[in-house]
Design a protein around this motif. Structure first.
Motif, PDB file in Angstrom:
ATOM      1  N   LEU A  36      -2.039   0.311  -4.925  1.00 26.71           N
ATOM      2  CA  LEU A  36      -2.204  -1.011  -4.305  1.00 26.71           C
ATOM      3  C   LEU A  36      -1.585  -2.086  -5.189  1.00 26.71           C
ATOM      4  CD1 LEU A  36      -5.996  -1.017  -3.305  1.00 26.71           C
ATOM      5  CD2 LEU A  36      -4.072  -0.220  -1.931  1.00 26.71           C
ATOM      6  N   ALA A  70      -4.938   0.013   6.290  1.00 27.52           N
ATOM      7  CA  ALA A  70      -3.509   0.157   6.034  1.00 27.52           C
ATOM      8  C   ALA A  70      -2.764   0.501   7.319  1.00 27.52           C
ATOM      9  CB  ALA A  70      -3.262   1.221   4.983  1.00 27.52           C
ATOM     10  N   TYR A 112       0.862  -1.186   0.000  1.00 27.36           N
ATOM     11  CA  TYR A 112       0.000   0.000   0.000  1.00 27.36           C
ATOM     12  C   TYR A 112       0.895   1.232   0.000  1.00 27.36           C
ATOM     13  CZ  TYR A 112      -3.803   3.065   1.796  1.00 27.36           C
ATOM     14  OH  TYR A 112      -4.747   4.042   1.981  1.00 27.36           O
TER      15      TYR A 112
END
Length: 296
Positions: free
Chosen positions: A187, A251, A158
């Protein structure tokens, strides 16, 4: 298992499981597969509709349009370094140790692992962030931190592209980051199921390197197992009083020295033409070319 989303030769979007160096397509949308009975494990047993070479496939973000994106700040070393760089104080607020903090990011800003990244309009200090993220396997709420990770479908690389000059203004107000984090989030390339990572389990995470490179020069990074807040703790906090949905992304925030902000005393911020690689062992790498801002 390693899962990808890609653009097929007929320009349709498909998803599949990676076997050796090929993609076995078993659906058109990973989110749809997560929502079907049996989830990814059942989908992997299907007969493929096509088999394509991984090396030549046009990879997309594994989850192109997640229902929600939550971005935490789970690495203590990053928070300390960032505080010192921003205001000259590396001391963390006691609140940071009480529960994992996060903000909501923009699901419409998702980019693939090799997409170009334009600098956000008006930004002068453009930065990358070396992060890992969990994708939720199915709807869940009120999770317990000790067992919450069973709701993780997989992990992926990420990168939260950030306008530090805009953020400096926003973060002085109580609402936290907004437009400084709104333009792009990369991503991929793979969604890796947790069983693949289990041999690397260590402390609150995994003994896996996380690194950032600019123009092939190593800028900084660390190890996933430096993380202070585990993904189980992040999921438990995020699910309190609400529902996490299949495909939601949570994340980690940057690993220590996983962004230029922490290194800005001797590293320049990004400019058009720079190439950035965000690499996490076992999860693959995002590789992006930085371009000038798009016309506003």
């Amino acid at each position: 298992m390693r899962w990808v989303s890609y653009r097929s030769a007929d320009c349709s979007t498909r998803c599949g499981v990676v076997r050796d160096d090929t993609i076995h397509a078993v659906g058109r949308d990973l989110l749809e597969l997560l929502r079907t009975e049996g989830g990814l494990e059942a989908a992997a047993a299907r007969e493929p509709t096509e088999v394509v070479e991984l090396a030549t496939a046009h990879l997309l973000a594994p989850m192109p349009v997640p229902p929600a994106v939550r971005n935490f700040a789970a690495f203590e070393r990053h928070i300390s370094n960032a505080g010192k760089a921003a205001v000259g104080d590396s001391t963390l607020s006691p609140v940071w140790y009480e529960y994992p903090l996060f903000f909501f990011s923009n699901p419409a800003a998702i980019k693939g692992p090799h997409d170009q990244i334009p600098i956000a309009p008006g930004a002068r200090l453009w930065d990358y962030e070396v992060e890992v993220a969990a994708v939720i396997a199915g709807d869940c709420s009120h999770l317990d931190a000790a067992t919450a990770e069973k709701y993780v479908a997989g992990y992926l690389v990420y990168c939260d592209w950030s306008a530090r000059d805009v953020s400096a203004s926003e973060m002085g107000f109580v609402y936290g980051p907004s437009k400084s984090k709104d333009a792009s989030t990369s991503l991929g390339p793979f969604l890796v199921t947790p069983d693949e990572l289990e041999p690397y389990r260590s402390h609150n995470g995994y003994a896996l390197r996380m690194d950032g490179y600019v123009n092939d020069e190593h800028y900084g990074g660390g190890s996933w197992d430096e993380i202070h807040w585990s993904f189980g703790e992040m999921l438990a906090h995020a699910s309190r009083g609400t529902t996490l949905r299949a495909g939601d992304i949570l994340a980690s925030g940057p690993v220590g020295t996983g962004c230029i902000q922490e290194l800005s005393d001797h590293r320049p911020y990004l400019a058009p033409g720079d190439t950035v690689r965000i690499e996490v062992r076992e999860l693959g790498a995002i590789s992006a070319r930085i371009t000038a801002p798009e016309p506003s």
